[in-house]
Enzyme design. Structure first.
Site, PDB file in Angstrom:
ATOM      1  N   GLU A  19       0.840  -1.216   0.000  1.00  0.00           N
ATOM      2  CA  GLU A  19       0.000   0.000   0.000  1.00  0.00           C
ATOM      3  C   GLU A  19       0.862   1.248   0.000  1.00  0.00           C
ATOM      4  O   GLU A  19       1.847   1.327   0.739  1.00  0.00           O
ATOM      5  CB  GLU A  19      -0.901  -0.026   1.242  1.00  0.00           C
ATOM      6  CG  GLU A  19      -2.229   0.613   1.025  1.00  0.00           C
ATOM      7  CD  GLU A  19      -3.063  -0.131  -0.030  1.00  0.00           C
ATOM      8  OE1 GLU A  19      -3.118   0.354  -1.170  1.00  0.00           O
ATOM      9  OE2 GLU A  19      -3.657  -1.183   0.291  1.00  0.00           O
ATOM     10  N   HIS A  20       0.477   2.208  -0.837  1.00  0.00           N
ATOM     11  CA  HIS A  20       1.187   3.489  -0.924  1.00  0.00           C
ATOM     12  C   HIS A  20       2.629   3.288  -1.361  1.00  0.00           C
ATOM     13  O   HIS A  20       3.523   4.013  -0.908  1.00  0.00           O
ATOM     14  CB  HIS A  20       1.158   4.229   0.429  1.00  0.00           C
ATOM     15  CG  HIS A  20      -0.085   5.063   0.618  1.00  0.00           C
ATOM     16  ND1 HIS A  20      -0.297   6.248  -0.049  1.00  0.00           N
ATOM     17  CD2 HIS A  20      -1.165   4.874   1.395  1.00  0.00           C
ATOM     18  CE1 HIS A  20      -1.464   6.760   0.335  1.00  0.00           C
ATOM     19  NE2 HIS A  20      -2.015   5.941   1.192  1.00  0.00           N
ATOM     20  N   SER A  53     -27.189   1.626 -17.650  1.00  0.00           N
ATOM     21  CA  SER A  53     -26.692   0.828 -16.536  1.00  0.00           C
ATOM     22  C   SER A  53     -27.855   0.455 -15.632  1.00  0.00           C
ATOM     23  O   SER A  53     -28.684   1.311 -15.313  1.00  0.00           O
ATOM     24  CB  SER A  53     -25.663   1.626 -15.736  1.00  0.00           C
ATOM     25  OG  SER A  53     -25.465   1.030 -14.468  1.00  0.00           O
ATOM     26  N   SER A 111     -12.898  -0.975  -6.627  1.00  0.00           N
ATOM     27  CA  SER A 111     -12.654  -0.677  -8.042  1.00  0.00           C
ATOM     28  C   SER A 111     -13.776  -1.119  -8.981  1.00  0.00           C
ATOM     29  O   SER A 111     -13.567  -1.860  -9.941  1.00  0.00           O
ATOM     30  CB  SER A 111     -11.312  -1.250  -8.513  1.00  0.00           C
ATOM     31  OG  SER A 111     -10.854  -0.445  -9.582  1.00  0.00           O
ATOM     32  N   SER A 112     -14.950  -0.618  -8.694  1.00  0.00           N
ATOM     33  CA  SER A 112     -16.057  -0.823  -9.632  1.00  0.00           C
ATOM     34  C   SER A 112     -15.734  -0.150 -10.966  1.00  0.00           C
ATOM     35  O   SER A 112     -16.194  -0.587 -12.025  1.00  0.00           O
ATOM     36  CB  SER A 112     -17.358  -0.250  -9.062  1.00  0.00           C
ATOM     37  OG  SER A 112     -17.315   1.159  -8.996  1.00  0.00           O
ATOM     38  N   SER A 113     -14.900   0.897 -10.930  1.00  0.00           N
ATOM     39  CA  SER A 113     -14.571   1.603 -12.174  1.00  0.00           C
ATOM     40  C   SER A 113     -13.741   0.707 -13.097  1.00  0.00           C
ATOM     41  O   SER A 113     -14.025   0.611 -14.290  1.00  0.00           O
ATOM     42  CB  SER A 113     -13.858   2.925 -11.890  1.00  0.00           C
ATOM     43  OG  SER A 113     -12.699   2.727 -11.121  1.00  0.00           O
ATOM     44  N   GLU A 145      -9.448   5.937 -18.470  1.00  0.00           N
ATOM     45  CA  GLU A 145      -9.775   6.563 -17.179  1.00  0.00           C
ATOM     46  C   GLU A 145      -8.974   7.853 -16.972  1.00  0.00           C
ATOM     47  O   GLU A 145      -9.496   8.840 -16.473  1.00  0.00           O
ATOM     48  CB  GLU A 145      -9.559   5.571 -16.018  1.00  0.00           C
ATOM     49  CG  GLU A 145     -10.018   6.164 -14.687  1.00  0.00           C
ATOM     50  CD  GLU A 145     -10.381   5.159 -13.607  1.00  0.00           C
ATOM     51  OE1 GLU A 145     -10.608   3.970 -13.924  1.00  0.00           O
ATOM     52  OE2 GLU A 145     -10.441   5.571 -12.424  1.00  0.00           O
ATOM     53  N   ASP A 157      -5.430  -1.500 -10.908  1.00  0.00           N
ATOM     54  CA  ASP A 157      -6.806  -1.994 -10.865  1.00  0.00           C
ATOM     55  C   ASP A 157      -7.188  -2.699 -12.159  1.00  0.00           C
ATOM     56  O   ASP A 157      -7.785  -3.770 -12.151  1.00  0.00           O
ATOM     57  CB  ASP A 157      -7.780  -0.838 -10.612  1.00  0.00           C
ATOM     58  CG  ASP A 157      -7.526  -0.156  -9.282  1.00  0.00           C
ATOM     59  OD1 ASP A 157      -6.682  -0.661  -8.517  1.00  0.00           O
ATOM     60  OD2 ASP A 157      -8.165   0.868  -9.024  1.00  0.00           O
ATOM     61  N   TYR A 209      -2.397  12.979   0.807  1.00  0.00           N
ATOM     62  CA  TYR A 209      -1.764  12.160  -0.218  1.00  0.00           C
ATOM     63  C   TYR A 209      -0.523  12.854  -0.789  1.00  0.00           C
ATOM     64  O   TYR A 209       0.560  12.279  -0.873  1.00  0.00           O
ATOM     65  CB  TYR A 209      -2.777  11.881  -1.324  1.00  0.00           C
ATOM     66  CG  TYR A 209      -2.252  11.051  -2.460  1.00  0.00           C
ATOM     67  CD1 TYR A 209      -2.163   9.666  -2.346  1.00  0.00           C
ATOM     68  CD2 TYR A 209      -1.855  11.642  -3.652  1.00  0.00           C
ATOM     69  CE1 TYR A 209      -1.680   8.901  -3.392  1.00  0.00           C
ATOM     70  CE2 TYR A 209      -1.368  10.887  -4.702  1.00  0.00           C
ATOM     71  CZ  TYR A 209      -1.289   9.517  -4.569  1.00  0.00           C
ATOM     72  OH  TYR A 209      -0.806   8.764  -5.595  1.00  0.00           O
TER      73      TYR A 209
END
Ligand code: ADP
Ligand code: MG
Length: 369
Positions: A19-20, A53, A111-113, A145, A157, A209
């Protein structure tokens, strides 16, 4: 002409560990979850494109192939249209009707995107015989994206949504984007991953961030190295004595987290899930105390999971809210969920949402006619 149609699916993902550190040339180890987005794409005789959708009942969106332009259209429709745009010049010759049904919870850090983008990309690749590899599709969907939707995401992702295999995690090297499947077959060991969406979203009041990222860059510059990837933990601890205390501790998270990813790979290859659990715990401690990107809700979720028998638990994603994961025995999961819910209620936090998942298969065509 005969009208062709394709149904394709792509999953959401969770990052097991790493992570990160994507922006420090590190490694990440995500896996695909069982929840998928399904895209049904039907070719048209004209150049019109419609998108609808199931999750956006009142809205459907209509445009044309030649009219696609970045940052236009309804917010959500940019995701599917961006993928058509990114793949258009590879051989998409006609319009299409796109119907999306997403079973990946939206905005929960799963991460639905990417699931949406990769279901469309996989469908288009088959429908128009584009012959693109999964690596190509990862780059194309990331481009969609970044440029069409306008979100500066990395490639993790999309890579995992496309390339994951059932019973595996995907080791992705953020330096050269090479990938390796790592066995993560927890079901035969009676284990499952509990995903806890804390439903907390704390604003990054201190520019969180950007500050973390700048600290890592400063550590790199002051140590005269190419990236935090290129220094061992021991050398960092030695050399880092000259660094400002805050910069030192941020960089320490990065170098130790990179080691933890590789240690997790070794533990998974040895099917040593106790060790995997310890590494998840160490990752959480580092994110909480050194990188300071956790929050009270995430810490409570992790602590409650551990006190009800989790082998390990940690926050996932950017931090300051979002989800945590716990590696747990299947028979402990129900009790764990109620313990976490009770702990949240006692603090008057928003009720958490739970998902469980086994490492699942990446994007694929379900049917084509
Ligand atoms: P995450 O990827 O973590 O779920 P994002 O904010 O990156 O969160 O992506 C969520 C966005 O993706 C939604 O707000 C919506 O615009 C779009 N999206 C994802 N799945 C669907 C879907 N099934 N139907 C419509 N839009 C979707
Ligand atoms: Mg996303």
């Amino acid at each position: 002409m005969s009208i062709r149609k394709v149904v394709a699916q792509a999953p959401g993902r969770v990052n097991l560990i790493g992570e990160h550190i994507d922006y420090s040339d590190g490694f990440v180890l995500p896996f695909a979850i069982a929840n998928v987005t399904t895209a049904t794409i039907t070719e048209r005789e004209d150049s019109i494109i419609t998108v609808a959708s199931v999750q956006r009942k009142s809205l459907s969106y209509k445009t044309a192939l030649e009219k696609l332009a970045p940052l236009t259209g309804e917010d959500w429709a940019r995701y599917p249209l961006g993928v058509v745009w990114a793949m258009k010049d590879l051989g998409i010759t006609r319009g299409m009707d796109i119907l999306i049904d997403g079973k990946v919870p939206l905005g929960a850090g799963l991460s639905s995107s990417a699931a949406l983008e990769c279901s469309i990309a996989t469908g288009l690749n088959a429908l128009f015989n584009l012959g693109r590899t999964k690596e190509d599709l990862a780059r194309l969907t990331q481009r969609a994206e970044n440029l069409y939707v306008g979100v500066p995401c990395g490639i993790m992702d999309q890579s995992v949504s496309l390339m994951a295999h059932e019973g595996s995690a995907l080791l992705l090297d953020c330096r050269d984007l090479s990938t390796r499947n790592i066995p993560f077959d927890i079901a035969p060991h009676g284990l499952e991953l509990l995903i806890i969406d804390t439903q907390a979203h704390h604003a990054l009041v201190d520019g969180g961030y950007a500050e973390r990222r700048a600290s890592c860059e400063k550590a790199v510059a002051e140590l005269g190295i190419t990236s935090l990837r290129d220094i061992s933990v021991a050398d960092y601890e030695q050399a880092g004595k000259s660094l400002d205390a805050t910069i030192y501790i941020r960089g320490l998270h990065a170098v130790t987290e990179m080691k933890r990813v590789l240690d997790t790979v070794a533990a998974l290859e040895a099917a040593d899930f106790t060790r995997v659990g310890q590494l998840l715990n160490e990752s959480h401690r580092s994110l909480r105390d050194d990188y300071t990107v956790s929050c009270p809700e995430l810490n409570l979720a992790v602590d409650a999971a551990l006190s009800t028998g989790a082998l390990g638990a940690r926050m996932v994603g950017g931090g300051f809210g979002g989800s945590a994961i716990a590696l747990a025995r299947v028979e402990d999961i129900e009790m764990m969920k109620s313990a976490i819910s009770q702990a949240f209620a006692a603090k008057s936090y928003r009720a958490p949402r739970f998902f469980t998942s086994l490492p699942s298969e990446g994007a694929h065509v379900v049917s084509q006619m």
